[in-house]
Design a protein around this motif. Structure first.
Motif, PDB file in Angstrom:
ATOM      1  N   LEU A  91       0.829  -1.211   0.000  1.00  0.00           N
ATOM      2  CA  LEU A  91       0.000   0.000   0.000  1.00  0.00           C
ATOM      3  C   LEU A  91       0.862   1.259   0.000  1.00  0.00           C
ATOM      4  O   LEU A  91       0.581   2.222  -0.709  1.00  0.00           O
ATOM      5  N   VAL A 125      -0.606   7.441  -1.613  1.00  0.00           N
ATOM      6  CA  VAL A 125      -1.213   6.715  -0.495  1.00  0.00           C
ATOM      7  C   VAL A 125      -0.315   6.801   0.738  1.00  0.00           C
ATOM      8  O   VAL A 125       0.895   6.608   0.643  1.00  0.00           O
ATOM      9  N   THR A 128       0.196   5.257   4.568  1.00  0.00           N
ATOM     10  CA  THR A 128      -0.255   4.150   5.423  1.00  0.00           C
ATOM     11  C   THR A 128       0.118   4.422   6.877  1.00  0.00           C
ATOM     12  O   THR A 128       1.008   5.221   7.162  1.00  0.00           O
ATOM     13  N   PHE A 183      -5.482   3.595   5.868  1.00  0.00           N
ATOM     14  CA  PHE A 183      -4.633   4.265   4.880  1.00  0.00           C
ATOM     15  C   PHE A 183      -5.374   5.451   4.280  1.00  0.00           C
ATOM     16  O   PHE A 183      -6.603   5.433   4.174  1.00  0.00           O
ATOM     17  N   VAL A 188      -5.928   7.721   1.018  1.00  0.00           N
ATOM     18  CA  VAL A 188      -5.753   7.504  -0.418  1.00  0.00           C
ATOM     19  C   VAL A 188      -5.337   8.770  -1.181  1.00  0.00           C
ATOM     20  O   VAL A 188      -5.097   8.720  -2.387  1.00  0.00           O
TER      21      VAL A 188
END
Ligand code: PLP
Length: 354
Positions: free
Chosen positions: A281, A287, A289, A299, A301
């Motif tokens: 991710l 993104v 995390t 997370f 986006v």
């Protein structure tokens, strides 16, 4: 690719251990269930229990057997434990038995939404204090102007942020808070330190645990609280109903406790996959995390999260919309899943945002 197509042929018989949880055509990564427990194993446990117990009878001795096993696992007296129909039922029970109308539930923000809902249903005040930088515990604010007739709730690890708090800071809250302190440990099997062993030393500490997450029994509705014996006796005998869990639920919970190594296996794999999912991710452009001590990942986006969630849904993946979390406005939450499901989710996410 359609979800059912993607997973076809991957039956447990074909060596694919974990059958995906698909609901309404979508891979279900929105409720932090245990996707690492094979459905086949669980079904065989439940069948065995259903053959052994006589469901014409009330679950009289079953609770004692389960609390004995839990007590042994946690190193607490079984009389410190009150069983319930899942964490949600116990949250209702605790608020009904420990608080009066108009009193306060105080918690952190963001956290598990049930607390706010129960406060509204029971006509309790709800005060949420934002987590600090790095999702840290705002101890001073949590303690400020706190009243005796109130309950402080801290989820450890916290949902939806996924992080856990130090035992030292939680014990400071227990010691200095004038009302009850509820530590919700729904996810503690995945990380963080438990306070169950401390419950016998405090009048105001209650710990909540559930069989819905690491033990994989979300559909059977079993949970429990741990407190000092006196408080447990009052809650268990004066407020809890006499038979809050079914014989099948209690029998299966007992089976899971007796097969702790199978449960531990699912926890270990979830931790490995959590690391993998986090690395995948965080490699995606835009993104952000957040590290997790739970079986889910929060997370951001970096673009409209409502749209991302909706498009993921169209591609067959259901995640939880979280929205704004201390400085991050576009957060989603996804359950950590076995690799094949994780790959399906990441493929869909890449398609949406790249
Ligand atoms: C922090 C937390 N506490 C309690 C629960 C309630 O779990 P259950 O009612 O399935 O035991 C949940 C469910 O997601 C949760 O996230």
């Amino acid at each position: 690719m359609r979800i059912l197509e993607f997973f076809s042929g991957n039956s447990e018989r074909a060596g694919y251990k974990f059958s995906p949880i698909i609901e309404r055509g979508k891979l279900k990564l929105d409720s932090n269930e245990n996707l690492f427990l094979s459905k086949k194993t669980l079904t065989s446990f439940i069948s065995k229990v259903s053959r052994e117990v006589d469901c014409r009878l009330y679950p009289d001795d079953d609770i004692g057997e389960v609390t004995t096993l839990i007590g042994r696992n946690l190193g607490v007296d079984r009389l410190q434990i009150v069983m319930g129909g899942g964490g949600d039922q116990l949250i209702e029970l605790l608020t009904a038995s420990l608080l009066r109308e108009g009193e306060e539930i105080r918690s952190i923000d963001p956290t598990f939404g049930m607390y706010r809902e129960v406060a509204a249903q029971r006509r309790l005040r709800y005060k949420a204090i934002r987590l600090g930088i790095g999702f840290s515990l705002p101890i001073d604010e949590l303690l400020r102007d706190a009243e005796e007739g109130s309950m402080l709730v801290v989820c450890n690890p916290n949902n939806p942020t996924g992080n856990s708090f130090s035992k030292r800071s939680l014990l400071r809250l227990v010691e200095e808070y004038p009302g009850f302190v509820l530590i919700d440990e729904a996810y503690v099997d995945y990380g963080g330190e438990s306070l169950t062993e401390n419950t016998c030393n405090y009048d105001n500490l209650v710990v909540l645990r559930t069989f819905s997450k690491a033990y994989g029994l979300a559909g059977l509705r079993v949970g429990y609280i741990v407190s000092n014996k006196r408080l447990a006796e009052v809650i268990g005998t004066k407020h809890q109903s006499p038979f809050p869990c079914s014989r099948i639920s209690l029998g299966t919970a007992k089976m899971m406790l007796k097969n702790q190594s199978a449960v531990n296996y699912t926890i270990d794999v979830a931790r490995t996959e959590r690391k993998w999912m986090l690395s995948q991710l965080s490699a995606l452009e835009g993104v952000t995390t957040f590290s997790s001590d739970s079986n889910f990942i929060l997370f951001d986006v970096g673009r409209d999260a409502v749209t991302v969630k909706q498009k993921l849904g169209e591609l067959g993946v259901s995640v939880r919309f979280v929205g704004s979390v201390t400085g991050y406005d576009n957060c989603l939450r996804a359950t950590v899943a076995p690799r094949k499901m994780g790959e399906f989710f990441l493929k869909a996410l890449r398609e949406v945002i790249e």
